[in-house]
Design a protein around this motif. Structure first.
Motif, mmCIF file in Angstrom:
data_model
loop_
_atom_site.group_PDB
_atom_site.id
_atom_site.type_symbol
_atom_site.label_atom_id
_atom_site.label_comp_id
_atom_site.label_asym_id
_atom_site.label_seq_id
_atom_site.Cartn_x
_atom_site.Cartn_y
_atom_site.Cartn_z
ATOM 1 N N ILE A 100 0.538 -1.558 -0.112
ATOM 2 C CA ILE A 100 0.211 -0.011 0.075
ATOM 3 C C ILE A 100 1.096 1.315 -0.120
ATOM 4 C CG2 ILE A 100 -1.476 1.252 1.145
ATOM 5 C CD1 ILE A 100 -3.043 -1.532 2.762
ATOM 6 N N ASN A 101 1.306 1.894 -1.277
ATOM 7 C CA ASN A 101 1.463 3.035 -1.342
ATOM 8 C C ASN A 101 1.161 4.644 -0.098
ATOM 9 O OD1 ASN A 101 3.654 1.813 -3.142
ATOM 10 N ND2 ASN A 101 1.956 2.439 -4.625
ATOM 11 N N ASN A 102 -0.148 4.778 -0.055
ATOM 12 C CA ASN A 102 -0.753 5.476 0.404
ATOM 13 C C ASN A 102 -1.478 5.288 1.871
ATOM 14 O OD1 ASN A 102 -2.362 3.986 -0.423
ATOM 15 N ND2 ASN A 102 -4.208 5.704 -0.933
ATOM 16 N N ILE A 103 0.087 4.200 2.397
ATOM 17 C CA ILE A 103 -0.364 3.515 4.295
ATOM 18 C C ILE A 103 -1.092 5.102 4.515
ATOM 19 C CG2 ILE A 103 1.769 3.123 4.366
ATOM 20 C CD1 ILE A 103 0.720 0.952 5.413
ATOM 21 N N ASP A 104 0.161 5.656 4.950
ATOM 22 C CA ASP A 104 0.169 7.052 6.090
ATOM 23 C C ASP A 104 -1.335 8.083 5.710
ATOM 24 O OD1 ASP A 104 2.048 6.570 7.246
ATOM 25 O OD2 ASP A 104 3.881 7.155 5.761
ATOM 26 N N GLU A 105 -1.762 8.059 3.902
ATOM 27 C CA GLU A 105 -2.669 9.110 3.815
ATOM 28 C C GLU A 105 -3.841 8.659 4.422
ATOM 29 O OE1 GLU A 105 -0.497 8.467 2.478
ATOM 30 O OE2 GLU A 105 0.325 9.820 0.387
ATOM 31 N N ILE A 106 -4.500 6.912 4.468
ATOM 32 C CA ILE A 106 -5.807 6.021 4.398
ATOM 33 C C ILE A 106 -5.700 6.328 6.098
ATOM 34 C CG2 ILE A 106 -6.582 4.512 4.490
ATOM 35 C CD1 ILE A 106 -5.505 3.302 1.495
ATOM 36 N N ASN A 126 0.764 -1.516 10.587
ATOM 37 C CA ASN A 126 0.851 -2.969 9.522
ATOM 38 C C ASN A 126 0.047 -2.763 8.582
ATOM 39 O OD1 ASN A 126 -0.500 -5.652 9.199
ATOM 40 N ND2 ASN A 126 0.328 -6.098 11.073
ATOM 41 N N GLN A 127 0.535 -2.917 7.941
ATOM 42 C CA GLN A 127 -0.746 -2.988 6.187
ATOM 43 C C GLN A 127 -1.898 -4.436 6.408
ATOM 44 O OE1 GLN A 127 0.769 -3.540 2.581
ATOM 45 N NE2 GLN A 127 0.125 -5.690 2.936
ATOM 46 N N THR A 128 -2.158 -5.308 7.387
ATOM 47 C CA THR A 128 -2.896 -6.052 7.105
ATOM 48 C C THR A 128 -3.634 -5.698 8.419
ATOM 49 O OG1 THR A 128 -1.336 -7.413 6.962
ATOM 50 C CG2 THR A 128 -3.603 -8.292 7.734
ATOM 51 N N GLU A 129 -3.783 -4.671 9.421
ATOM 52 C CA GLU A 129 -4.085 -3.745 10.353
ATOM 53 C C GLU A 129 -4.737 -2.791 9.781
ATOM 54 O OE1 GLU A 129 -3.962 -1.612 14.847
ATOM 55 O OE2 GLU A 129 -2.133 -2.294 13.520
ATOM 56 N N LEU A 130 -4.435 -2.109 8.908
ATOM 57 C CA LEU A 130 -4.418 -1.065 8.042
ATOM 58 C C LEU A 130 -6.274 -1.189 7.393
ATOM 59 C CD1 LEU A 130 -4.707 1.875 7.237
ATOM 60 C CD2 LEU A 130 -3.523 1.691 4.659
ATOM 61 N N VAL A 131 -5.483 -2.538 6.347
ATOM 62 C CA VAL A 131 -7.074 -3.091 5.482
ATOM 63 C C VAL A 131 -8.564 -3.903 6.775
ATOM 64 C CG1 VAL A 131 -7.385 -5.067 4.138
ATOM 65 C CG2 VAL A 131 -5.626 -3.638 4.036
ATOM 66 N N ALA A 132 -7.648 -3.742 7.430
ATOM 67 C CA ALA A 132 -8.964 -4.141 8.785
ATOM 68 C C ALA A 132 -9.914 -2.991 8.949
ATOM 69 C CB ALA A 132 -8.863 -5.618 9.913
ATOM 70 N N ALA A 133 -8.838 -2.358 9.109
ATOM 71 C CA ALA A 133 -9.929 -1.189 9.900
ATOM 72 C C ALA A 133 -10.535 0.005 8.218
ATOM 73 C CB ALA A 133 -8.879 0.411 9.956
ATOM 74 N N GLY A 154 -2.081 0.954 -4.958
ATOM 75 C CA GLY A 154 -0.941 -0.294 -4.920
ATOM 76 C C GLY A 154 -1.852 -1.381 -5.354
ATOM 77 N N SER A 155 -1.090 -2.195 -4.202
ATOM 78 C CA SER A 155 -1.607 -4.039 -4.777
ATOM 79 C C SER A 155 -2.090 -4.613 -3.111
ATOM 80 C CB SER A 155 -0.946 -4.883 -5.409
ATOM 81 O OG SER A 155 -1.568 -5.857 -5.818
ATOM 82 N N ILE A 156 -3.972 -5.752 -3.305
ATOM 83 C CA ILE A 156 -3.274 -5.882 -2.283
ATOM 84 C C ILE A 156 -4.798 -6.934 -1.929
ATOM 85 C CG2 ILE A 156 -5.887 -4.499 -1.100
ATOM 86 C CD1 ILE A 156 -2.497 -5.084 1.001
ATOM 87 N N SER A 157 -4.125 -8.040 -1.607
ATOM 88 C CA SER A 157 -4.849 -9.688 -2.129
ATOM 89 C C SER A 157 -5.099 -9.745 -0.473
ATOM 90 C CB SER A 157 -4.283 -10.620 -2.909
ATOM 91 O OG SER A 157 -4.297 -10.065 -4.354
ATOM 92 N N ILE A 158 -6.057 -10.461 -0.005
ATOM 93 C CA ILE A 158 -6.937 -10.279 0.976
ATOM 94 C C ILE A 158 -6.894 -11.900 1.598
ATOM 95 C CG2 ILE A 158 -8.213 -9.985 2.478
ATOM 96 C CD1 ILE A 158 -8.556 -7.233 1.288
ATOM 97 N N TYR A 382 4.126 -1.924 -6.570
ATOM 98 C CA TYR A 382 2.874 -3.004 -5.924
ATOM 99 C C TYR A 382 3.307 -4.055 -5.593
ATOM 100 C CZ TYR A 382 1.944 0.119 -10.073
ATOM 101 O OH TYR A 382 1.516 1.151 -11.110
ATOM 102 N N LEU A 383 3.777 -4.400 -5.305
ATOM 103 C CA LEU A 383 4.424 -5.457 -4.799
ATOM 104 C C LEU A 383 5.610 -5.660 -3.219
ATOM 105 C CD1 LEU A 383 4.491 -8.386 -6.380
ATOM 106 C CD2 LEU A 383 2.445 -7.567 -5.628
#
Length: 468
Positions: A100-106, A126-133, A154-158, A382-383
Motif C-alpha cells: 500500500i503506497n498511500n498507507i499514511d494518508e489512509i 501493519n498494512q494488514t491492520e490497516l486493511v481491516a480498519a 498499490g496492490s492488496i490481496s486478502i 505494487y509488491l
C-alpha cells in the motif's frame, strides 16, 4: 514478498493449513502465522519469527495443538499476520499480500474516526491492520472489500477467516494470484497453486482480477465478480515463483526455459559451459543450453544443509558475504573454462560481482553474464520486492547518473530503456566494466513478454519500463 493459504473442511483442516502455508516458504523470510476457527472452541492464532528457522520447525507445536474446520495462514517478509480483529462485523482473522503506497494518508483519514493503530518497530503501520480498519468503515464485508479496492494505491490481496467461511479477495488488477483448490470434504485458497496438489486438492478455479469469493466446506460463492483489466506481475515468473508454480495457466519452469532460449537466439558468444545461479537462474540456463547446444554444468553448488532458507541480514556488507558463503565452487569445472552465467536479474549488482570475482579467482578464463530479465530502472510500486532497495541503489540508476552527471529523471531514463539505442549500449558497457564481466547482455523486454506467452497488456512491466 509474502504468500498465504486458507482452508475450509468438514473435518479438521489444520494438517492442510500447516503444509499449505509451509509450501509458501520461498516467498517470505521473517514472519509467519496461522489462525483457525473451530465451531466449538472458537478462534486460535499463533505468530512466530522465522528468520532463523523454517516455518515447519517453528509451527510444529501448533500443527498438533490447533484444531478447527477453517483456517488461514501466511508467510511474510514484513508484517506479523494473520491478525485477529474484533469489530461490528464480529471477530475475524485477516491476512494480506501486497503493498500500500498511500498507507499514511489512509491511516490519517481513519484516525479521524477515533480509530487507533499499533505502530510497528520504526514507526510503520501493519498494512494488514490497516486493511481491516478500512473494511470496518463499512456495514458489511463486501462493501468493506470494495472500499479497500477503491482507495488503496498499490496492490492488496486478502484472506479473511470468519465463523461463516473464508473470504478470498484478489487485488483489483490481479497483480498477485489466488488459486482455489477442491477436494471431497472442502476447499482451499492459495497464492501458489502447486501448494495444494500434494494435499489431495484438484484445481477448481483461479480468481480473476478484483474477484472476491467466500469458501465454505459446501462450496465457493462469488461475492464480487472479476474485472476486465489485469496487470499480473511478470517478476512472478522470472524470480518469485517456485518452479512448479503456474500463473494464468503459464508454468514458471516453462517460461524460464523460454527466456533462456530467447537469450541464446540473440547471442553470439561460444562459452565452454552454461550455468545458472542457484536456484532461480537454473531453468533459464537449461533453456539457453538446450537452444545453443552448449553443455549445461554446475560450476558451483548452493550449500543448503545449514542455509535452508533465503534469509539475509539487513546490513548490506553481511548480505554480500552470506551470498558468497552459500555458493561453493567446483574448481574442476571452472579452471581454464569460459563460462556463461545466467541469473534471474541484476538489482544492485554487488552479489553477482562477488560471484564473478570468485569464479575468476577459481581459475575461470571468461565469465559472460546473461540476466534473465531486462535492466531494472524502477522500484516496484505494487509488491514489496524492493522495499529494502531505494531506486538509487539500482545499478542502472547509479550508472546513468555517472554517464549523465545528474540524478536521472524519468525523461532521462526513457532514453536508456530502448535495447537498440546508443545510450542503452553505453549503460550496459559501463555496468559490464563496473561488475568485471567479460561480456553482458540482458534479456530484452519484448522477448521476455513473448516468453510468458500472454497479452502484454495483461502483464505489469513497471520495474523495467515505468509503465503503470
Amino acid at each position: 514478498m509474502g504468500g498465504f493459504f486458507g482452508a475450509v473442511s468438514k473435518e479438521d483442516c489444520v494438517f492442510d493449513l500447516f503444509f499449505g502455508v509451509d509450501y509458501h516458504s520461498h516467498l517470505g523470510t521473517r514472519r509467519a502465522g496461522m489462525a483457525v476457527y473451530d465451531s466449538e472452541s472458537g478462534f486460535d492464532k499463533a505468530i512466530h519469527n522465522i528468520e532463523n528457522a523454517p516455518f515447519r520447525t517453528k509451527f510444529t507445536k501448533e500443527s498438533n495443538s490447533m484444531h478447527g474446520q477453517m483456517g488461514i495462514g501466511c508467510i511474510s517478509d514484513f508484517e506479523a499476520q494473520p491478525i485477529l480483529i474484533r469489530s461490528h462485523h464480529g471477530t475475524y482473522a485477516i491476512s494480506t499480500v501486497g503493498k500500500i503506497n498511500n498507507i499514511d494518508e489512509i491511516a490519517d483519514e481513519i484516525i479521524k474516526t477515533n480509530t487507533h493503530f499499533f505502530e510497528m518497530h520504526g514507526g510503520g503501520i501493519n498494512q494488514t491492520e490497516l486493511v481491516a480498519a478500512i473494511i470496518n468503515q463499512k456495514e458489511n464485508f463486501i462493501e468493506g472489500i470494495r472500499y479497500v479496492q477503491e482507495i488503496v494505491d498499490g496492490s492488496i490481496s486478502i484472506l479473511i477467516l470468519t465463523p461463516k467461511g473464508v473470504y478470498a479477495v484478489r487485488d483489483k488488477l490481479g497483480r498477485t494470484p489466488i488459486s482455489i483448490g477442491q477436494k471431497e470434504d472442502g476447499y482451499c485458497a492459495s497464492f501458489e497453486s502447486f501448494a495444494y496438489l500434494n494435499l489431495g486438492y484438484k484445481e477448481y478455479k483461479e480468481l480473476g482480477p478484483g474477484e472476491a469469493v467466500v469458501l465454505t466446506p459446501d462450496g465457493v460463492k462469488t461475492l464480487i465478480p472479476a474485472g476486465d483489466k489485469m496487470r499480473i506481475c511478470t517478476f512472478l515468473w522470472i524470480y518469485y515463483g517456485y518452479p512448479s508454480a503456474s500463473y494464468e495457466g503459464i508454468s514458471v519452469e516453462k517460461m524460464r526455459y523460454n527466456c533462456g532460449k530467447a537469450l541464446a537466439k540473440r547471442d553470439n558468444v561460444k562459452p565452454d559451459i552454461v550455468a545458472g545461479v542457484p536456484d532461480s537462474g537454473i531453468a533459464h540456463a537449461i533453456g539457453y543450453s538446450n537452444e545453443a547446444g552448449i553443455p549445461y554444468s554446475r560450476p558451483f553448488i548452493k550449500y543448503t544443509p545449514t542455509w535452508p532458507r533465503s534469509f539475509m541480514p539487513t546490513n548490506q556488507t553481511k548480505r554480500n558475504l552470506i551470498a558468497k558463503m552459500k555458493l561453493i565452487p567446483i574448481h574442476d569445472l571452472i579452471e581454464g573454462k569460459s563460462l556463461l552465467l545466467i541469473d534471474d536479474s541484476i538489482v544492485r549488482g554487488t552479489q553477482l560481482r562477488e560471484t564473478t570475482e570468485y569464479l575468476f579467482e577459481s581459475g575461470a578464463k571468461e565469465v559472460h553474464i546473461r540476466p534473465a530479465c531486462p535492466p531494472l530502472f524502477y522500484g516496484c510500486k505494487y509488491l514489496n520486492f524492493s522495499r529494502s532497495t531505494s531506486e538509487m541503489d539500482l545499478i542502472t540508476r547509479r550508472v546513468i547518473k555517472k554517464l549523465e552527471g545528474v540524478e536521472p529523471t524519468d525523461e532521462i531514463i526513457k532514453e536508456y530503456v530502448d535495447p537498440d539505442g546508443e545510450k542503452y549500449a553505453a549503460m550496459i558497457e559501463e555496468i559490464r566494466k563496473e561488475l568485471h564481466f567479460t561480456t553482458l547482455r540482458y534479456h530484452r523486454l519484448d522477448d521476455m513478454i513473448a516468453s510468458v506467452g500472454i497479452d502484454s497488456d495483461k502483464l505489469c512491466t513497471y520495474c523495467w519500463d515505468g509503465k503503470e
